[in-house]
Design an enzyme around this catalytic site. Sequence first.
Site, mmCIF file in Angstrom:
data_model
loop_
_atom_site.group_PDB
_atom_site.id
_atom_site.type_symbol
_atom_site.label_atom_id
_atom_site.label_comp_id
_atom_site.label_asym_id
_atom_site.label_seq_id
_atom_site.Cartn_x
_atom_site.Cartn_y
_atom_site.Cartn_z
ATOM 1 C CE LYS A 184 -4.584 0.808 0.944
ATOM 2 N NZ LYS A 184 -5.790 -0.014 0.821
ATOM 3 C CB VAL B 284 -24.729 6.983 2.152
ATOM 4 C CG1 VAL B 284 -25.561 5.738 2.317
ATOM 5 C CG2 VAL B 284 -25.207 8.075 3.065
ATOM 6 N N GLY B 285 -21.143 6.951 1.111
ATOM 7 C CA GLY B 285 -20.236 7.497 0.100
ATOM 8 C C GLY B 285 -20.254 6.634 -1.153
ATOM 9 C CG ASN B 286 -17.151 7.294 -4.077
ATOM 10 O OD1 ASN B 286 -17.938 7.984 -4.712
ATOM 11 N ND2 ASN B 286 -15.947 7.719 -3.740
ATOM 12 C CE1 TYR C 245 -27.586 7.395 -3.608
ATOM 13 C CE2 TYR C 245 -26.876 6.269 -5.599
ATOM 14 C CZ TYR C 245 -27.798 7.053 -4.934
ATOM 15 O OH TYR C 245 -28.946 7.464 -5.564
#
Length: 364
Positions: free
Chosen positions: A80, A181-183, A186
């Site tokens: 990462k 409730v982001g990418n 949603y």
Amino acid sequence: MEIFTYMESYDYEQLVFCQDKNSGLKAIIAIHDTTLGPALGGTRMWTYDSEADAIEDALRLAKGMTYKNAAAGLNLGGGKTVIIGDPKKDKNPELFRAFGRYIQSLNGRYITAEDVGTTVQDMDLIHMETDFVTGISPEFGSSGNPSPVTAYGVYKGIKAAAMEAYGNDSLEGKTVAVQGVGNVAYTMCEYLHEEGAKLIVTDINKEAVQRAVNAFGAEAVGPDEIYAVDCDIYAPCALGATINDDTIPQLKAKVIAGSANNQLKSTEHGDIIHEKGIVYAPDYVINSGGVINVADELNGYNQHRAMKKVETIYDSLTRVFEISRRDNVPTYVAADRMAEERIKSVSTSRSQFLLNGHHTLSRR
Ligand SMILES: NC(=O)c1ccc[n+]([C@@H]2O[C@H](COP(=O)([O-])OP(=O)(O)OC[C@H]3O[C@@H](n4cnc5c(N)ncnc54)[C@H](O)[C@@H]3O)[C@@H](O)[C@H]2O)c1
Ligand SMILES: CC(C)C[C@H](N)C(=O)O
């Protein structure tokens, strides 16, 4: 922080510091383990309080990718990157191109993709300097934004967890409490709504909440109220460590299953929820859809094949629940065992038959 002591404790292979004064790049690439293959993991851009925090985050997230990739059945190791900076203010094309040149210098030991704070456009800039990047624009024959695919995998994982808890994987009539409730969340809510689940949502971003209320008839609650709502499933889809001493006593859900990375504040919290009989879908197993999708690019991207593989998250979680019951251990331990067994089997065969990448017989 004693860096070598830390690296030794979880046997990290490599830590790379990348600096470019012109563009302001300050990045740390952590490669945890390449037993299964080159390290694949996203690039996070974040404003860290200190360099030590950034190093620790890179190392922790890289190890998470080793386990995620192994549990997902990918022939990839874990790595990462963290870029120190504010994704809203500090991005510029030169920064990502400079970073791309550092990735190229590793000659394939590390392959990147999106993570918190980075986008498909950022990956396209990296791609100007190296091929060791995934999640680039579909115009390049690539898979694009991994979030919708992560969402599909989380939805399948919620069904597997519901099967374990309720003996039935239908979500019709089930109440799901969604934090953030982001990418990813949603799109996950779209699947849940379509199946007839009732949604209770929260977010620190009021527009995100309103969007979910309008689209799915979701009930909105405040960020601190989400833990205690009456629901069947709690889906943490914001940041990590939300399963902790404060929140566990409030939870009414029989299932915890969501997209966030590092959901347990510490392993002890995984033990507590296990003792309480809550079915926990380990984070890195349920949220592996994104990495499964970008990894497919390495074979020439095929969306149908990628989605079929993402569906196996249901089976992987079912296996985790079986190991948990068989060995009477919490599910986070069961997931680690599943991943470690895979890495161990490959490392054993490598040490038996290969030396420095060449078959030992070729040295005679
Ligand atoms: N995007 C992917 O493909 C992917 C893959 C694997 C894991 N994840 C993990 O899933 C999570 C969500 O990812 P995303 O891409 O949807 O991110 P995102 O930033 O689009 O969404 C996160 C949402 O959480 C909200 N939020 C932040 N803190 C909150 C709080 N305290 N209470 C309520 N809401 C809060 C934000 O306002 C935002 O709307 C992250 O933990 C990420 O690491 C994402
Ligand atoms: C490779 C990426 C799509 C990884 C993703 N950010 C994750 O945490 O799984």
